[in-house]
Design a protein around this motif. Structure first.
Motif, PDB file in Angstrom:
ATOM      1  N   ALA A   1      44.645  24.563  44.705  1.00  0.00           N
ATOM      2  CA  ALA A   1      44.860  25.494  43.595  1.00  0.00           C
ATOM      3  C   ALA A   1      44.361  24.890  42.281  1.00  0.00           C
ATOM      4  N   ASP A   2      44.612  23.594  42.085  1.00  0.00           N
ATOM      5  CA  ASP A   2      44.155  22.932  40.860  1.00  0.00           C
ATOM      6  C   ASP A   2      42.640  22.791  40.831  1.00  0.00           C
ATOM      7  N   ILE A   3      42.022  22.636  41.997  1.00  0.00           N
ATOM      8  CA  ILE A   3      40.557  22.597  42.060  1.00  0.00           C
ATOM      9  C   ILE A   3      39.985  23.926  41.591  1.00  0.00           C
ATOM     10  N   GLU A   4      40.585  25.024  42.020  1.00  0.00           N
ATOM     11  CA  GLU A   4      40.114  26.342  41.593  1.00  0.00           C
ATOM     12  C   GLU A   4      40.296  26.524  40.085  1.00  0.00           C
ATOM     13  N   LYS A   5      41.397  26.010  39.524  1.00  0.00           N
ATOM     14  CA  LYS A   5      41.601  26.078  38.075  1.00  0.00           C
ATOM     15  C   LYS A   5      40.526  25.270  37.341  1.00  0.00           C
ATOM     16  N   THR A   6      40.174  24.114  37.899  1.00  0.00           N
ATOM     17  CA  THR A   6      39.123  23.294  37.306  1.00  0.00           C
ATOM     18  C   THR A   6      37.797  24.037  37.299  1.00  0.00           C
ATOM     19  N   LYS A   7      37.473  24.673  38.419  1.00  0.00           N
ATOM     20  CA  LYS A   7      36.232  25.450  38.494  1.00  0.00           C
ATOM     21  C   LYS A   7      36.213  26.552  37.439  1.00  0.00           C
ATOM     22  N   ALA A   8      37.338  27.243  37.284  1.00  0.00           N
ATOM     23  CA  ALA A   8      37.405  28.332  36.304  1.00  0.00           C
ATOM     24  C   ALA A   8      37.212  27.810  34.887  1.00  0.00           C
ATOM     25  N   THR A   9      37.804  26.656  34.581  1.00  0.00           N
ATOM     26  CA  THR A   9      37.643  26.060  33.249  1.00  0.00           C
ATOM     27  C   THR A   9      36.182  25.755  32.972  1.00  0.00           C
ATOM     28  N   ILE A  10      35.500  25.198  33.962  1.00  0.00           N
ATOM     29  CA  ILE A  10      34.085  24.846  33.792  1.00  0.00           C
ATOM     30  C   ILE A  10      33.250  26.095  33.549  1.00  0.00           C
ATOM     31  N   VAL A  11      33.402  27.089  34.408  1.00  0.00           N
ATOM     32  CA  VAL A  11      32.595  28.312  34.305  1.00  0.00           C
ATOM     33  C   VAL A  11      32.887  29.058  33.007  1.00  0.00           C
ATOM     34  N   ASN A  12      34.155  29.127  32.629  1.00  0.00           N
ATOM     35  CA  ASN A  12      34.533  29.875  31.421  1.00  0.00           C
ATOM     36  C   ASN A  12      34.064  29.202  30.139  1.00  0.00           C
ATOM     37  N   ASN A  13      33.690  27.924  30.228  1.00  0.00           N
ATOM     38  CA  ASN A  13      33.216  27.201  29.052  1.00  0.00           C
ATOM     39  C   ASN A  13      31.730  26.862  29.143  1.00  0.00           C
ATOM     40  N   ASN A  14      31.005  27.626  29.973  1.00  0.00           N
ATOM     41  CA  ASN A  14      29.549  27.511  30.103  1.00  0.00           C
ATOM     42  C   ASN A  14      29.092  26.184  30.691  1.00  0.00           C
ATOM     43  N   GLY A  15      29.943  25.597  31.528  1.00  0.00           N
ATOM     44  CA  GLY A  15      29.520  24.469  32.333  1.00  0.00           C
ATOM     45  C   GLY A  15      28.931  24.957  33.644  1.00  0.00           C
ATOM     46  N   VAL A  16      28.442  24.035  34.447  1.00  0.00           N
ATOM     47  CA  VAL A  16      27.774  24.385  35.702  1.00  0.00           C
ATOM     48  C   VAL A  16      28.316  23.517  36.823  1.00  0.00           C
ATOM     49  N   ILE A  17      28.468  24.117  38.002  1.00  0.00           N
ATOM     50  CA  ILE A  17      28.873  23.391  39.205  1.00  0.00           C
ATOM     51  C   ILE A  17      27.709  23.448  40.189  1.00  0.00           C
ATOM     52  N   VAL A  18      27.246  22.287  40.642  1.00  0.00           N
ATOM     53  CA  VAL A  18      26.088  22.227  41.543  1.00  0.00           C
ATOM     54  C   VAL A  18      26.379  21.247  42.680  1.00  0.00           C
ATOM     55  N   ASN A  19      25.506  21.259  43.679  1.00  0.00           N
ATOM     56  CA  ASN A  19      25.517  20.224  44.701  1.00  0.00           C
ATOM     57  C   ASN A  19      24.493  19.154  44.346  1.00  0.00           C
ATOM     58  N   SER A  20      24.639  18.003  44.959  1.00  0.00           N
ATOM     59  CA  SER A  20      23.811  16.854  44.586  1.00  0.00           C
ATOM     60  C   SER A  20      22.321  17.089  44.807  1.00  0.00           C
ATOM     61  N   ASP A  21      21.963  17.938  45.789  1.00  0.00           N
ATOM     62  CA  ASP A  21      20.535  18.170  46.041  1.00  0.00           C
ATOM     63  C   ASP A  21      19.876  19.045  44.970  1.00  0.00           C
ATOM     64  N   GLU A  22      20.660  19.573  44.024  1.00  0.00           N
ATOM     65  CA  GLU A  22      20.116  20.374  42.932  1.00  0.00           C
ATOM     66  C   GLU A  22      19.905  19.557  41.651  1.00  0.00           C
ATOM     67  N   VAL A  23      20.405  18.344  41.624  1.00  0.00           N
ATOM     68  CA  VAL A  23      20.454  17.587  40.365  1.00  0.00           C
ATOM     69  C   VAL A  23      19.065  17.123  39.921  1.00  0.00           C
ATOM     70  N   LEU A  24      18.241  16.639  40.836  1.00  0.00           N
ATOM     71  CA  LEU A  24      16.938  16.096  40.454  1.00  0.00           C
ATOM     72  C   LEU A  24      16.111  17.141  39.701  1.00  0.00           C
ATOM     73  N   ALA A  25      16.054  18.351  40.209  1.00  0.00           N
ATOM     74  CA  ALA A  25      15.275  19.398  39.555  1.00  0.00           C
ATOM     75  C   ALA A  25      15.826  19.708  38.165  1.00  0.00           C
TER      76      ALA A  25
ATOM     77  N   PRO B   1      20.690  29.056  32.842  1.00  0.00           N
ATOM     78  CA  PRO B   1      20.954  29.865  31.650  1.00  0.00           C
ATOM     79  C   PRO B   1      22.281  29.527  30.980  1.00  0.00           C
ATOM     80  N   GLU B   2      23.282  29.112  31.776  1.00  0.00           N
ATOM     81  CA  GLU B   2      24.577  28.752  31.184  1.00  0.00           C
ATOM     82  C   GLU B   2      24.430  27.591  30.209  1.00  0.00           C
ATOM     83  N   LEU B   3      23.595  26.634  30.569  1.00  0.00           N
ATOM     84  CA  LEU B   3      23.422  25.466  29.701  1.00  0.00           C
ATOM     85  C   LEU B   3      22.612  25.819  28.460  1.00  0.00           C
TER      86      LEU B   3
END
Length: 222
Positions: free
Chosen positions: A172-196, A205-207
């Motif tokens: 439940a706290d993980i989901e709250k963390t995700k919501a905080t990130i998204v609501n403040n224009n942060g981004v959640i990615v997997n490691s294979d997306e980081v290099l690009a 666009p969020e960034l």
């Protein structure tokens, strides 16, 4: 296990700087369940000291009164438990940030303690490097990682959480963390997306919106 994706990132992504965060608690730290008898509890405290268990939240008398989640003893200064994992790759020139050193206040974020009384050296180190984008991962997703990215977003950094290189405690706290990130224009990615993203081939666009809002706020403050 977070070690493998973190090591793969460090081997393949040309980060401008790498920081390692270490809890560095004194033996009498306020967060340890076995230290709960060391401090007076506030009358509003919901759990008697002799009934308290790990992960319960108590209220210490202070002053001021302070809510505290209780944790098993961990990361005690100058013990093996405070060391970085033996299989984690340590980059040359990387900076280690020590937090949680005040016995009277917990410190989840790598920027500040939980009461915003004392900051670490991280903010100054990032300013010296002219940092704009921060990639955050590790343990625990919904505690230290979550608090760190929340502070980074609040300060104004374009902030990215690397999901498969992080693990949490409570779903439940993980989901709250995700919501905080998204609501403040942060981004959640997997490691294979980081290099690009680091190389500028993947422009989120969020960034871009986050940067525009920070520039707007800076102009309004003048």
């Amino acid at each position: 296990m977070v070690i493998e994706p973190i090591n793969r990132l460090l081997d393949t992504v040309p980060f401008d700087a790498v920081f390692y965060s270490l809890d560095w608690h004194p033996p009498d730290h306020v967060s340890f369940i076995d230290n709960v008898h060391m401090r007076e509890l506030h009358p509003s405290n919901p759990v008697p000291a002799d009934k308290a268990q790990a992960y319960d939240t108590v209220v210490f008398a202070g002053p001021p009164p302070m809510k505290q989640r209780l944790w098993p003893r961990h990361c005690v200064q100058d013990t093996w438990g405070a060391e970085l994992h033996k299989d984690l790759k340590i980059m040359d020139g990387a900076v280690k940030i020590y937090k949680g050193t005040n016995p009277e206040v917990d410190s989840y974020s790598v920027f500040w303690d939980n009461k915003k009384l004392t900051d670490t050296s991280l903010g100054n180190q990032l300013r010296l490097r002219g940092a704009t984008d921060i990639y955050i991962c590790g343990l625990a997703y919904d505690v230290c990682v979550g608090a760190t990215i929340a502070d980074a977003l609040a300060i104004g950094y374009r902030s990215i959480l690397i999901e498969d290189a992080s693990r949490g405690v409570d779903l439940a706290d993980i989901e709250k963390t995700k919501a905080t990130i998204v609501n403040n224009n942060g981004v959640i990615v997997n490691s294979d997306e980081v290099l690009a993203m680091v190389e500028g081939r993947d422009r989120r666009p969020e960034l871009g919106y986050k940067l525009a809002m920070e520039l707007k706020n800076a102009m309004e403050d003048k």
